[in-house]
Design an enzyme around this catalytic site. Structure first.
Site, mmCIF file in Angstrom:
data_model
loop_
_atom_site.group_PDB
_atom_site.id
_atom_site.type_symbol
_atom_site.label_atom_id
_atom_site.label_comp_id
_atom_site.label_asym_id
_atom_site.label_seq_id
_atom_site.Cartn_x
_atom_site.Cartn_y
_atom_site.Cartn_z
ATOM 1 N N TRP A 40 0.868 -1.168 0.000
ATOM 2 C CA TRP A 40 0.000 0.000 0.000
ATOM 3 C C TRP A 40 0.906 1.220 0.000
ATOM 4 O O TRP A 40 1.610 1.477 0.981
ATOM 5 C CB TRP A 40 -0.883 -0.043 1.230
ATOM 6 C CG TRP A 40 -1.699 1.149 1.604
ATOM 7 C CD1 TRP A 40 -1.606 1.868 2.761
ATOM 8 C CD2 TRP A 40 -2.789 1.741 0.880
ATOM 9 N NE1 TRP A 40 -2.549 2.864 2.800
ATOM 10 C CE2 TRP A 40 -3.299 2.810 1.658
ATOM 11 C CE3 TRP A 40 -3.379 1.471 -0.366
ATOM 12 C CZ2 TRP A 40 -4.361 3.603 1.239
ATOM 13 C CZ3 TRP A 40 -4.441 2.259 -0.779
ATOM 14 C CH2 TRP A 40 -4.923 3.307 0.005
ATOM 15 N N GLY A 43 -0.295 7.453 1.360
ATOM 16 C CA GLY A 43 -0.110 8.893 1.440
ATOM 17 C C GLY A 43 0.130 9.350 2.866
ATOM 18 O O GLY A 43 0.934 10.260 3.125
ATOM 19 N N PHE A 44 -0.527 8.709 3.825
ATOM 20 C CA PHE A 44 -0.321 9.032 5.234
ATOM 21 C C PHE A 44 1.123 8.770 5.637
ATOM 22 O O PHE A 44 1.764 9.590 6.299
ATOM 23 C CB PHE A 44 -1.277 8.205 6.097
ATOM 24 C CG PHE A 44 -1.088 8.394 7.573
ATOM 25 C CD1 PHE A 44 -1.763 9.399 8.253
ATOM 26 C CD2 PHE A 44 -0.238 7.568 8.299
ATOM 27 C CE1 PHE A 44 -1.590 9.580 9.626
ATOM 28 C CE2 PHE A 44 -0.052 7.742 9.653
ATOM 29 C CZ PHE A 44 -0.730 8.753 10.326
ATOM 30 N N ASP A 54 -1.171 14.741 6.921
ATOM 31 C CA ASP A 54 -1.780 14.147 5.729
ATOM 32 C C ASP A 54 -3.000 14.966 5.324
ATOM 33 O O ASP A 54 -4.149 14.572 5.536
ATOM 34 C CB ASP A 54 -2.159 12.696 6.027
ATOM 35 C CG ASP A 54 -2.717 11.963 4.823
ATOM 36 O OD1 ASP A 54 -2.442 12.397 3.689
ATOM 37 O OD2 ASP A 54 -3.431 10.966 5.023
ATOM 38 N N ASP A 81 -2.260 4.810 -3.040
ATOM 39 C CA ASP A 81 -3.211 5.673 -2.341
ATOM 40 C C ASP A 81 -3.126 7.070 -2.963
ATOM 41 O O ASP A 81 -2.208 7.827 -2.663
ATOM 42 C CB ASP A 81 -2.828 5.702 -0.861
ATOM 43 C CG ASP A 81 -3.610 6.711 -0.052
ATOM 44 O OD1 ASP A 81 -4.679 7.131 -0.499
ATOM 45 O OD2 ASP A 81 -3.135 7.067 1.051
ATOM 46 N N ARG A 155 -13.160 4.512 -2.803
ATOM 47 C CA ARG A 155 -13.198 4.562 -1.331
ATOM 48 C C ARG A 155 -14.258 5.565 -0.883
ATOM 49 O O ARG A 155 -14.192 6.747 -1.231
ATOM 50 C CB ARG A 155 -11.826 4.960 -0.809
ATOM 51 C CG ARG A 155 -11.751 5.357 0.663
ATOM 52 C CD ARG A 155 -10.303 5.573 1.036
ATOM 53 N NE ARG A 155 -10.138 6.319 2.273
ATOM 54 C CZ ARG A 155 -8.965 6.551 2.853
ATOM 55 N NH1 ARG A 155 -7.856 6.104 2.286
ATOM 56 N NH2 ARG A 155 -8.894 7.241 3.971
ATOM 57 N N HIS A 186 -14.331 2.685 4.866
ATOM 58 C CA HIS A 186 -13.436 3.121 5.936
ATOM 59 C C HIS A 186 -14.253 3.518 7.160
ATOM 60 O O HIS A 186 -15.359 4.061 7.034
ATOM 61 C CB HIS A 186 -12.610 4.309 5.439
ATOM 62 C CG HIS A 186 -11.298 4.477 6.137
ATOM 63 N ND1 HIS A 186 -10.708 3.489 6.889
ATOM 64 C CD2 HIS A 186 -10.445 5.535 6.192
ATOM 65 C CE1 HIS A 186 -9.556 3.918 7.361
ATOM 66 N NE2 HIS A 186 -9.375 5.162 6.966
#
Length: 290
Positions: A40, A43-44, A54, A81, A155, A186
């Site tokens: 994965w 981005g975080f 983020d 991501d 998402r 999520h």
């Protein structure tokens, strides 16, 4: 075989793909050695690596550079991501071309407004796009990909935004209709109940992806029991493990006023040489340098 085909085959063969977050080529190497099915490109985690929140501060170019570097050092399929897709549907078209060219197997696009705020922060702004606008982004991504195996994962942040299960299901169905290959749901509830309820209620034909960061007791047995989840993403554990280890080691060195105690508890320099493929460099030197 493309990495996208590899990811699809792993899902088909194993029923559930375990995907680990990575923020660097080194973390990608370690995830592959540990036995994960994919990476994965978080981005975080990349934001944290730069010491930034983020909140859409990391550019597409910065993220792409790291994705390319990870792809060069790992054979695992990468799920990128890409947050909100870096803008509107036109930006998504550009992003899909670039990420597919970089060799990723899939992208995840979320239905928040740009700039986004990370999902798990307390009291963060969680504004969602109109359904029709996000459908346009999904249609643009699907129409742009050149490899039909390349996965476009939609998402929905409806549960994060506290809009409820009905809204999450409505959005998921709309995104499936727009051509999404999977739905990522999520949640930041501390138990899996909300996500399990969504999955049980989901009547779409495409599978679900989850990121159980906030509800860690959602183990493989519970995931498989639901029967509709194809991918579980461990979304930020690489960066958290790195911070845990560095905080501990740095504090011990300061407390001990030296490295005499810590040295035995950390990997050897030779292990770093192995991860750097130093042996291959030595072989190349012997073969090609006079």
């Amino acid at each position: 075989m493309s990495k996208a085909r590899l990811l699809r085959d792993r899902i088909a063969g194993r029923g559930l793909a375990h995907v680990m977050a990575a923020h660097s080529p080194l973390s990608a190497i370690l995830a592959e050695e540990a036995g994960f099915d994919g990476l994965w490109a978080s981005g975080f985690e990349l934001s944290a690596l730069y010491g930034l929140p983020d909140v859409s501060l990391i550019s597409m170019s910065q993220h792409l550079d790291m994705v390319r570097a990870m792809a060069e050092q790992s054979s695992l399929p990468i799920i990128a991501d890409i947050d909100t897709g870096f803008g509107n549907a036109i930006n998504v078209i550009h992003a899909i071309r670039e990420y597919e060219r970089a060799g990723v197997a899939a992208v995840v696009i979320e239905d928040k407004t740009f700039p986004k705020v990370t999902s798990l922060v307390a009291d963060g702004r969680q504004d969602l796009l109109r359904i029709e606008e996000f459908q346009g982004k999904i249609r643009a991504a699907v129409a742009t990909r050149s490899d039909p195996d390349f996965l476009v994962i939609a998402r929905t942040e409806a549960l994060i935004a506290r809009l409820g299960e009905a809204e999450a299901l409505k959005r998921a169905a709309a995104y499936e209709a727009a051509g999404a290959d999977m739905i990522l749901i999520h949640s930041k509830q501390k138990t899996p109940d909300e996500v399990e309820s969504f999955v049980r209620a989901w009547s779409g034909k495409i599978p679900v992806v989850i990121v159980p960061t906030a509800y860690p007791e959602m183990n493989e047995a519970r995931i498989r029991a639901l029967g509709k989840i194809a991918i579980v993403i461990y979304g930020n554990h690489a960066i958290r493990a790195s911070v845990t280890a560095m905080q501990d080691v740095f504090a011990r060195i300061i407390a001990d006023r030296g490295i005499h105690n810590i040295d035995k508890d950390i990997v050897s320099v030779e292990e770093i040489f192995r991860l750097q493929k130093k042996a291959q460099v030595k072989a190349d030197e012997k073969a090609f340098l006079a």
